[in-house]
Design a protein around this motif. Structure first.
Motif, short mmCIF file in Angstrom:
data_model
loop_
_atom_site.label_atom_id
_atom_site.label_comp_id
_atom_site.label_asym_id
_atom_site.label_seq_id
_atom_site.Cartn_x
_atom_site.Cartn_y
_atom_site.Cartn_z
N ALA A 1 40.47 40.43 35.67
CA ALA A 1 41.09 41.00 36.86
C ALA A 1 40.07 41.68 37.77
O ALA A 1 40.41 42.10 38.87
CB ALA A 1 42.16 42.02 36.46
N ILE A 2 38.81 41.80 37.32
CA ILE A 2 37.78 42.47 38.09
C ILE A 2 36.90 41.43 38.76
O ILE A 2 36.28 40.59 38.09
CB ILE A 2 36.91 43.38 37.21
N ALA A 3 36.84 41.44 40.08
CA ALA A 3 36.04 40.47 40.82
C ALA A 3 34.57 40.61 40.43
O ALA A 3 34.04 41.72 40.34
CB ALA A 3 36.21 40.69 42.32
N GLY A 4 33.92 39.48 40.17
CA GLY A 4 32.51 39.50 39.83
C GLY A 4 32.22 39.83 38.39
O GLY A 4 31.06 40.05 38.02
N VAL A 5 33.26 39.87 37.54
CA VAL A 5 33.09 40.19 36.12
C VAL A 5 33.77 39.10 35.29
O VAL A 5 34.95 38.81 35.50
CB VAL A 5 33.69 41.56 35.77
N GLN A 6 33.03 38.51 34.36
CA GLN A 6 33.56 37.51 33.46
C GLN A 6 33.73 38.09 32.06
O GLN A 6 32.89 38.89 31.62
CB GLN A 6 32.64 36.29 33.39
N ALA A 7 34.79 37.71 31.38
CA ALA A 7 35.07 38.20 30.03
C ALA A 7 34.97 37.05 29.04
O ALA A 7 35.60 36.00 29.24
CB ALA A 7 36.46 38.83 29.98
N VAL A 8 34.18 37.24 27.99
CA VAL A 8 33.97 36.19 27.00
C VAL A 8 34.14 36.78 25.60
O VAL A 8 33.53 37.80 25.26
CB VAL A 8 32.55 35.58 27.12
N ALA A 9 34.96 36.13 24.78
CA ALA A 9 35.13 36.50 23.38
C ALA A 9 34.66 35.32 22.54
O ALA A 9 34.99 34.17 22.83
CB ALA A 9 36.58 36.83 23.07
N TYR B 1 37.16 45.93 28.68
CA TYR B 1 37.43 44.52 28.41
C TYR B 1 38.95 44.28 28.39
O TYR B 1 39.45 43.32 28.99
CB TYR B 1 36.82 44.12 27.07
N ALA B 2 39.68 45.16 27.71
CA ALA B 2 41.13 45.03 27.64
C ALA B 2 41.76 45.18 29.02
O ALA B 2 42.71 44.46 29.36
CB ALA B 2 41.71 46.06 26.67
N HIS B 3 41.26 46.10 29.81
CA HIS B 3 41.77 46.29 31.17
C HIS B 3 41.52 45.03 32.00
O HIS B 3 42.40 44.58 32.74
CB HIS B 3 41.09 47.48 31.82
N LEU C 1 42.46 50.97 39.92
CA LEU C 1 41.97 52.34 39.74
C LEU C 1 41.46 52.53 38.32
O LEU C 1 40.39 53.11 38.09
CB LEU C 1 43.07 53.35 40.06
N ALA C 2 42.20 52.03 37.33
CA ALA C 2 41.79 52.16 35.93
C ALA C 2 40.53 51.35 35.65
O ALA C 2 39.62 51.82 34.97
CB ALA C 2 42.91 51.71 35.00
N CYS C 3 40.48 50.12 36.16
CA CYS C 3 39.29 49.28 35.96
C CYS C 3 38.06 49.89 36.60
O CYS C 3 36.97 49.91 36.02
CB CYS C 3 39.54 47.88 36.53
N LEU D 1 46.05 52.49 44.73
CA LEU D 1 44.84 53.17 45.18
C LEU D 1 43.64 52.72 44.35
O LEU D 1 43.79 52.32 43.19
CB LEU D 1 44.99 54.69 45.03
N THR D 2 42.48 52.79 44.95
CA THR D 2 41.23 52.54 44.24
C THR D 2 40.37 53.79 44.30
O THR D 2 40.65 54.72 45.08
CB THR D 2 40.46 51.37 44.88
N LEU D 3 39.32 53.81 43.51
CA LEU D 3 38.38 54.93 43.59
C LEU D 3 37.74 55.02 44.97
O LEU D 3 37.43 56.10 45.46
CB LEU D 3 37.29 54.79 42.52
N ALA D 4 37.56 53.86 45.60
CA ALA D 4 36.99 53.85 46.95
C ALA D 4 37.92 54.57 47.94
O ALA D 4 37.45 55.28 48.84
CB ALA D 4 36.73 52.42 47.41
N ASP D 5 39.24 54.39 47.78
CA ASP D 5 40.19 55.09 48.64
C ASP D 5 40.07 56.61 48.46
O ASP D 5 40.04 57.37 49.43
CB ASP D 5 41.62 54.67 48.30
#
Length: 269
Positions: free
Chosen positions: A5-13, A124-126, A134-136, A182-186
């Protein structure tokens, strides 16, 4: 590879007994060895990692990997585009002399750091669970602040005299509309601080991170709506939860009773 869900981040297990030849990545990699043990030669020297170890790699760093003892090992990794890391690092070290111009790097290829591992697995779970931005954003900044930096520079604190008024603005944004996305940037824009400064100062002032505070305010709003006769589905939607089951999980965790039983006790169901 799992959807992130995070742009620019890939998750691999992965779970493998394979020995990997020397290779490089064009991204930053950081993960947790969940099972087994591994030996590797990295650009920062030969290392061994056991269960629970945090493992990292920098872009362009030549490394390999082999299971210790001929068994298998399992790991979860996040691969971050350099632009994502550069943006976060410039924010975290905004007040450090020359911090914005220094290159970020992971200093240790493998280390036993339980707190960092917990934050990383939560991130990773997020990322794979579609958690709110906001949590991510909070966890991404916390992980990078712990795991590396410009030549090991410590993230600076915001000037204490600037914190109380600034955090009141951030808290006000959440209080005015708990369901708002909201995001942290906001929040940083409302405060005049960096995202990382908001994260640290908000927690110091309220005892909760911005996302945890927003979650509490959403739960309070949901309780109020239920008492006023709203259906559980409407309370979840108006409270800013992704769905009713999401609200129920957090409601039970916070209050020890389901929204349905709360509605019965309030005479609304």
């Amino acid at each position: 590879m799992q959807r992130s869900a995070i742009a620019g981040v890939q998750a691999v297990a992965a779970r493998s007994g394979r020995t990997f030849a020397r290779h490089t990545h064009d991204q930053f990699g950081i993960g947790v060895l969940r099972q087994g043990a591994q030996a590797s030669h990295s650009g920062r020297g030969p290392v061994q990692a056991g269960p629970g170890y945090v493992i990292t790699v920098n872009p362009g760093e030549v490394h390999d990997g082999a299971p210790i003892g001929g068994g298998v090992r399992a790991w979860q990794m996040l691969y971050l585009d350099p632009e994502v890391v550069a943006d976060a690092a410039a924010d975290i070290w905004a007040c450090w002399p020359g911090g914005g111009s220094r290159q970020f790097e992971f200093e240790h290829p493998a280390q036993d750091r339980p707190a960092l591992a917990r934050d990383l697995l939560a991130l990773y779970a997020h990322a794979t669970g579609g958690a709110p931005a906001l949590a991510c954003g909070e966890l991404l900044l916390r992980v990078l602040a712990q795991a590396g930096g410009p030549r090991g520079a410590a993230p600076p604190l915001a000037p204490r005299h600037a914190v109380p008024g600034a955090i009141r603005h951030a808290r006000g944004l959440i209080d005015d509309d708990p369901a708002a996305v909201l995001t942290l940037a906001d929040l940083a824009g409302a405060c005049g601080l960096s995202r990382f400064q908001v994260l640290r100062a908000f927690a110091r002032a309220t005892g909760l991170t911005p996302h945890a505070y927003q979650t509490q305010r959403r739960l309070q709003l949901a309780r109020q709506l239920i008492r006023q006769g709203a259906s559980l589905a409407d309370a979840a939607a108006q409270g800013g939860f992704s769905d009713q089951s999401h609200m129920t999980r957090l409601f039970v965790r916070a209050y020890g009773v389901s929204p349905g039983r709360y509605a019965l006790a309030a005479g609304r169901a």
